[in-house]
Structures are given as structure tokens and as C-alpha cells.
Design a protein around this motif. Structure first.
Motif, PDB file in Angstrom:
ATOM      1  N   ILE A   1     -15.657   2.016  10.388  1.00 46.24           N
ATOM      2  CA  ILE A   1     -15.809   3.530  10.299  1.00 46.24           C
ATOM      3  C   ILE A   1     -17.143   3.999  10.520  1.00 46.24           C
ATOM      4  O   ILE A   1     -17.495   5.189  10.858  1.00 46.24           O
ATOM      5  CB  ILE A   1     -15.186   4.118   8.749  1.00 46.24           C
ATOM      6  CG1 ILE A   1     -15.016   5.740   9.045  1.00 46.24           C
ATOM      7  CG2 ILE A   1     -16.143   3.902   7.804  1.00 46.24           C
ATOM      8  CD1 ILE A   1     -14.298   6.335   7.870  1.00 46.24           C
TER       9      ILE A   1
ATOM     10  N   ARG B   1       0.026   3.857  -2.837  1.00 43.04           N
ATOM     11  CA  ARG B   1      -0.568   5.389  -2.608  1.00 43.04           C
ATOM     12  C   ARG B   1       0.328   6.552  -3.415  1.00 43.04           C
ATOM     13  O   ARG B   1      -0.392   7.313  -3.903  1.00 43.04           O
ATOM     14  CB  ARG B   1      -0.338   5.646  -1.076  1.00 43.04           C
ATOM     15  CG  ARG B   1      -1.211   6.643  -0.488  1.00 43.04           C
ATOM     16  CD  ARG B   1      -0.993   7.385   0.861  1.00 43.04           C
ATOM     17  NE  ARG B   1      -0.847   6.359   1.791  1.00 43.04           N
ATOM     18  CZ  ARG B   1       0.464   6.183   2.225  1.00 43.04           C
ATOM     19  NH1 ARG B   1       1.425   6.717   1.630  1.00 43.04           N
ATOM     20  NH2 ARG B   1       0.224   5.215   3.258  1.00 43.04           N
TER      21      ARG B   1
ATOM     22  N   HIS C   1      -8.494   9.934   5.543  1.00 42.32           N
ATOM     23  CA  HIS C   1      -7.699  10.103   4.279  1.00 42.32           C
ATOM     24  C   HIS C   1      -7.804   8.934   3.247  1.00 42.32           C
ATOM     25  O   HIS C   1      -7.318   7.932   3.508  1.00 42.32           O
ATOM     26  CB  HIS C   1      -6.372  10.098   4.779  1.00 42.32           C
ATOM     27  CG  HIS C   1      -5.167  10.484   3.891  1.00 42.32           C
ATOM     28  ND1 HIS C   1      -4.321   9.395   3.301  1.00 42.32           N
ATOM     29  CD2 HIS C   1      -4.949  11.530   3.091  1.00 42.32           C
ATOM     30  CE1 HIS C   1      -3.472   9.918   2.339  1.00 42.32           C
ATOM     31  NE2 HIS C   1      -3.996  11.228   2.219  1.00 42.32           N
TER      32      HIS C   1
ATOM     33  N   TRP D   1       0.545  -1.268  -0.029  1.00 41.02           N
ATOM     34  CA  TRP D   1       0.029   0.148   0.039  1.00 41.02           C
ATOM     35  C   TRP D   1       0.798   1.258  -0.008  1.00 41.02           C
ATOM     36  O   TRP D   1       0.385   2.423  -0.679  1.00 41.02           O
ATOM     37  CB  TRP D   1      -1.021   0.058   1.202  1.00 41.02           C
ATOM     38  CG  TRP D   1      -1.762   1.209   1.205  1.00 41.02           C
ATOM     39  CD1 TRP D   1      -1.516   2.468   2.148  1.00 41.02           C
ATOM     40  CD2 TRP D   1      -2.539   1.837   0.132  1.00 41.02           C
ATOM     41  NE1 TRP D   1      -2.485   3.304   1.712  1.00 41.02           N
ATOM     42  CE2 TRP D   1      -3.013   2.944   0.421  1.00 41.02           C
ATOM     43  CE3 TRP D   1      -2.899   1.211  -1.176  1.00 41.02           C
ATOM     44  CZ2 TRP D   1      -3.800   3.683  -0.310  1.00 41.02           C
ATOM     45  CZ3 TRP D   1      -4.097   1.983  -1.791  1.00 41.02           C
ATOM     46  CH2 TRP D   1      -4.454   3.084  -1.469  1.00 41.02           C
TER      47      TRP D   1
ATOM     48  N   ASP E   1      -9.008   0.488  11.589  1.00 43.88           N
ATOM     49  CA  ASP E   1      -9.108  -0.172  10.278  1.00 43.88           C
ATOM     50  C   ASP E   1      -9.952  -1.297  10.504  1.00 43.88           C
ATOM     51  O   ASP E   1      -9.945  -2.162  11.467  1.00 43.88           O
ATOM     52  CB  ASP E   1      -7.812  -0.425   9.495  1.00 43.88           C
ATOM     53  CG  ASP E   1      -7.789  -0.304   8.144  1.00 43.88           C
ATOM     54  OD1 ASP E   1      -7.528   0.775   7.450  1.00 43.88           O
ATOM     55  OD2 ASP E   1      -8.241  -1.053   7.467  1.00 43.88           O
TER      56      ASP E   1
ATOM     57  N   GLY F   1      -9.856   4.416   9.020  1.00 46.39           N
ATOM     58  CA  GLY F   1      -9.270   3.833   7.723  1.00 46.39           C
ATOM     59  C   GLY F   1      -7.968   4.295   7.654  1.00 46.39           C
ATOM     60  O   GLY F   1      -7.321   4.685   6.897  1.00 46.39           O
TER      61      GLY F   1
HETATM   62  C1  LIG Z   1      -7.172   3.486   0.760  1.00 52.50           C
HETATM   63  S1  LIG Z   1      -6.582   3.065   2.014  1.00 52.50           S
HETATM   64  C2  LIG Z   1      -6.134   4.476   2.823  1.00 52.50           C
HETATM   65  C3  LIG Z   1      -5.215   4.072   4.142  1.00 52.50           C
HETATM   66  C4  LIG Z   1      -4.746   5.512   4.831  1.00 52.50           C
HETATM   67  N1  LIG Z   1      -5.703   6.464   5.308  1.00 52.50           N
HETATM   68  C5  LIG Z   1      -3.825   6.249   3.759  1.00 52.50           C
HETATM   69  O1  LIG Z   1      -4.048   7.071   3.085  1.00 52.50           O
HETATM   70  O2  LIG Z   1      -2.820   5.588   3.397  1.00 52.50           O
HETATM   71  C6  LIG Z   1      -8.369   2.985   2.626  1.00 52.50           C
HETATM   72  C7  LIG Z   1      -8.620   2.010   4.119  1.00 52.50           C
HETATM   73  O3  LIG Z   1      -9.796   2.097   4.560  1.00 52.50           O
HETATM   74  C8  LIG Z   1     -10.024   0.830   5.299  1.00 52.50           C
HETATM   75  N2  LIG Z   1     -11.422   0.534   5.245  1.00 52.50           N
HETATM   76  C9  LIG Z   1     -12.217   0.586   4.045  1.00 52.50           C
HETATM   77  N3  LIG Z   1     -13.491   0.317   4.512  1.00 52.50           N
HETATM   78  C10 LIG Z   1     -13.455   0.557   5.734  1.00 52.50           C
HETATM   79  C11 LIG Z   1     -14.391   0.543   6.890  1.00 52.50           C
HETATM   80  N4  LIG Z   1     -15.839   0.283   6.870  1.00 52.50           N
HETATM   81  N5  LIG Z   1     -14.156   0.726   8.147  1.00 52.50           N
HETATM   82  C12 LIG Z   1     -12.672   1.023   8.538  1.00 52.50           C
HETATM   83  N6  LIG Z   1     -11.690   0.874   7.559  1.00 52.50           N
HETATM   84  C13 LIG Z   1     -12.011   0.623   6.572  1.00 52.50           C
HETATM   85  C14 LIG Z   1      -9.340  -0.129   4.388  1.00 52.50           C
HETATM   86  O4  LIG Z   1      -9.148  -1.625   5.245  1.00 52.50           O
HETATM   87  C15 LIG Z   1      -8.012   0.680   3.989  1.00 52.50           C
HETATM   88  O5  LIG Z   1      -6.694   0.385   5.088  1.00 52.50           O
END
Ligand SMILES: C[S@@+](CC[C@H](N)C(=O)[O-])C[C@H]1O[C@@H](n2cnc3c(N)ncnc32)[C@H](O)[C@@H]1O
Length: 320
Positions: free
Chosen positions: A207, A129, A223, A125, A179, A158
Motif C-alpha cells: 500500500i 471481520r 477498508h 478472515w 494486498d 489491502g
Molecule cells: C484487516 S485486513 C482487511 C482486508 C479487507 N480490506 C477487509 O476489510 O476485509 C487488512 C489487510 O491489509 C493487508 N495489508 C497489511 N499491510 C499491507 C501493506 N503494507 N500493503 C498491502 N496490504 C497490506 C493485510 O494483508 C490484510 O489482508
């Protein structure tokens, strides 16, 4: 705010049909795409689209295009909302149970696909990113938007690999990263330890229902998460609930874009968000919004926007 009698008749006619009542019931809970509605109702997309058009023309629902897809939600107009609420109140309990079961199935499938994706990409990841956008510019802007600190409690919803925690954690007395992906949380654990952060709690959680106390964080960050979610408005409500009086919420995500391939290849559900849409959700959640900061595209035609909102210092404290 109120209908003329012609408009009221048109709106009631538009609502007065069995499939359309089912659609209104579903949209009372979620924003949904034509494809999702067609699966839940087990009717063809053209047929569902005709029903939707009729109700949109009558002002009962709003359509919003998102790349090549179109999503629908109940109208934000108060008169239309009152009329829909009144009509739905008349329905007997359980009238839409079957549709809600199918809606839950659609949600669960969607969440399972996204969860499997994140479990799988977790080790990569941090590199992925930075493929999208110029990370250093985005992160510098996030630091500015967050303010100088120090922060009592930072919550990153997240959190993924914990990048926001390593960026801002040094200014915080306590950081909480939440997360759904255990693989992501393991990487966040290792990244925050490497960064020398010791006041970090990494929690497995959703979330939509964080189980964190209301108005308890002076900085909340979401984010690059909203575009994966089936109900981004609900996630914004939950994030806002956590913001303490005088505290701040940062939402960082893409502005509307047309990269359809991100849905299939990277599980994006929404192709970005408009300023008006995010500002509406933030205000409904009781926060005051500041001017959004748009960071122009780097390589992929993706503009990143930072939306900042604050809770008034004097806001009544509620820990619900
Ligand atoms: C694109 S990543 C972004 C991670 C971090 N915020 C960053 O910018 O590097 C999205 C994250 O959201 C988490 N995620 C997705 N749906 C979620 C939920 N319903 N509750 C908590 N986390 C969630 C995923 O597991 C993932 O780690």
C-alpha cells in the motif's frame, strides 16, 4: 505561524541536544511511539519520555495518545516545522544513518509480525471481520458513500479476502485488489470468481508503493487496513495519489477506542483514528473531505467510521 523571540529560544534550546536531534530526525520520517523510539535510540523509556516532553512543551513535536500508548510526530505548526527543517538541514549527511537502520529493523519486525498474522488468519478472515461490527450496516453505508457508479476503475488497497471487490465490483468496468498477503489474495481470487466478477485483477503489492498510475481510479477504498500500518499517513497519501479528477476515496476504519488487547491479539498498531487526523491527511493529499459517517458500536464498543474525500473534477491530471 511565527515564534516570539522567547518561543524561538525555547524551541532552539529544546532541539539543541544530541538525543533530541536524533529524535527530530526520526520523527521527520515517521510517527513513532515512545516504546519504538526507546528501542531505536537504545535508551530507557523514562529518559526518552523526558526528551519528548521537553520538545512537546516547546512546540516542536506533537504527542497523541492512542489507547494506553502515546505516539509522537513533528508539530504541524508551520513555524515549528520551518525551524526543525532548518536545524535538520544543518546536520551532515549520514549523521543519523545508524538510527535509520534501527528504525528499518523496527519497521521490518512490525511488518513481519503483521504479515505472519494475515497469512495465518486468511482462511478465517471473512468470519473474523464480522465478529467486530455489524457488517451489513457498515456495508450498506459503504455502498451509499461510494455512490451509484458505474465506475471505470475501482482500486481496493489491502483487499484481504476481496470483500470490498465483491460488494462494489459489479458496478465497475475494472477492479484492482492489492494486498501483501498471498494467502489473502488466493482467497480473494476464489471469492471474486464465486461472485461472478470477471474484470478483476488481484495484485501482490504494498500500500505504501502501489506502482499504480496516479489519478487513475474513480473509486479507491482502504477498508480496515490503516490501523495495522506503521505509517498510516503515508498510506493515505498513496491512496489519494490514485484518485482521478472527480473520483473518490473511501477510508473505513475504527474511531478511537480503548481495546488494548487488539494490539497483542490481532496486531493492531493504532487504536482507531480521529476525524481530525484523517481529514488532515486527506486535505494535505489534495482532496476535499465530506462529513465523516460514524456507525455506532454493535457488540465490541467499536465505532466504524467512513471518511470520504474527492478530487475536484478540474484537478490537473498528473500520472506521476
Ligand atoms: C484487516 S485486513 C482487511 C482486508 C479487507 N480490506 C477487509 O476489510 O476485509 C487488512 C489487510 O491489509 C493487508 N495489508 C497489511 N499491510 C499491507 C501493506 N503494507 N500493503 C498491502 N496490504 C497490506 C493485510 O494483508 C490484510 O489482508
Amino acid at each position: 505561524m511565527s515564534f516570539t523571540s522567547d518561543q524561538a529560544v525555547e524551541a532552539l534550546r529544546a532541539a539543541g541536544e544530541p538525543t533530541r536531534l536524533r529524535v527530530l530526525t526520526l520523527l521527520a520520517g515517521d510517527e513513532l511511539s515512545v516504546m519504538e523510539l526507546s528501542r531505536i535510540l537504545d535508551q530507557s523509556q523514562p529518559r526518552v519520555s523526558r526528551h519528548l516532553k521537553l520538545m512537546a512543551d516547546a512546540g516542536l513535536i506533537e504527542r497523541f495518545p492512542d489507547g494506553a500508548r502515546v505516539f509522537y510526530r513533528l508539530s504541524s505548526d508551520l513555524a515549528a516545522r520551518r525551524l526543525v527543517d532548518m536545524v535538520l538541514d544543518l546536520l551532515e549527511d549520514g549523521a543519523a544513518d545508524q538510527d535509520h537502520v534501527r528504525l528499518e529493523e523496527v519497521r521490518r519486525e512490525r511488518e513481519a509480525e503483521a504479515a505472519a498474522y494475515f497469512e495465518q488468519v486468511a482462511p478465517r478472515w471473512d468470519q473474523m471481520r464480522s465478529l467486530y461490527v455489524c457488517e451489513s450496516a457498515v456495508e450498506a453505508a459503504i455502498e451509499r458513500a461510494a455512490g451509484p457508479g458505474p465506475f471505470d476503475r475501482v482500486v481496493d488497497l489491502g483487499t484481504g479476502s476481496g470483500r470490498m471487490l465483491t460488494l462494489l465490483g459489479k458496478k465497475a468496468r475494472l477492479c484492482i485488489g492489492l494486498d501483501l498477503s498471498q494467502n489473502m489474495l488466493n482467497i480473494a481470487r476464489s471469492n471474486t470468481a464465486k461472485a461472478g466478477l470477471d474484470k478483476v485483477e488481484l495484485r501482490h503489492g504494498d500500500i505504501f508503493a502501489t506502482r499504480l498510475p496516479g489519478q487513475s481510479a474513480d473509486l479507491v477504498i482502504v477498508h480496515q487496513v490503516l490501523h495495522y500500518l506503521i505509517d498510516p499517513a503515508a498510506a493515505v497519501r498513496e491512496a489519494a495519489r490514485l484518485v482521478a479528477p472527480g473520483g473518490r476515496l473511501l477510508i473505513v476504519d475504527f474511531a478511537p477506542h480503548a481495546l488494548e488487547q487488539l494490539r497483542e491479539e490481532h496486531q493492531h498498531r493504532r487504536l482507531g483514528f480521529s476525524d481530525a487526523e484523517i481529514a488532515g491527511w486527506l486535505r494535505e493529499a489534495g482532496l476535499a473531505t465530506s462529513a465523516p459517517i460514524a456507525l455506532p458500536p454493535d457488540t465490541e464498543d467499536l465505532t466504524v467510521t467512513i471518511w470520504t474525500a474527492t478530487r475536484a473534477e478540474t484537478a490537473k491530471r498528473s500520472v506521476a
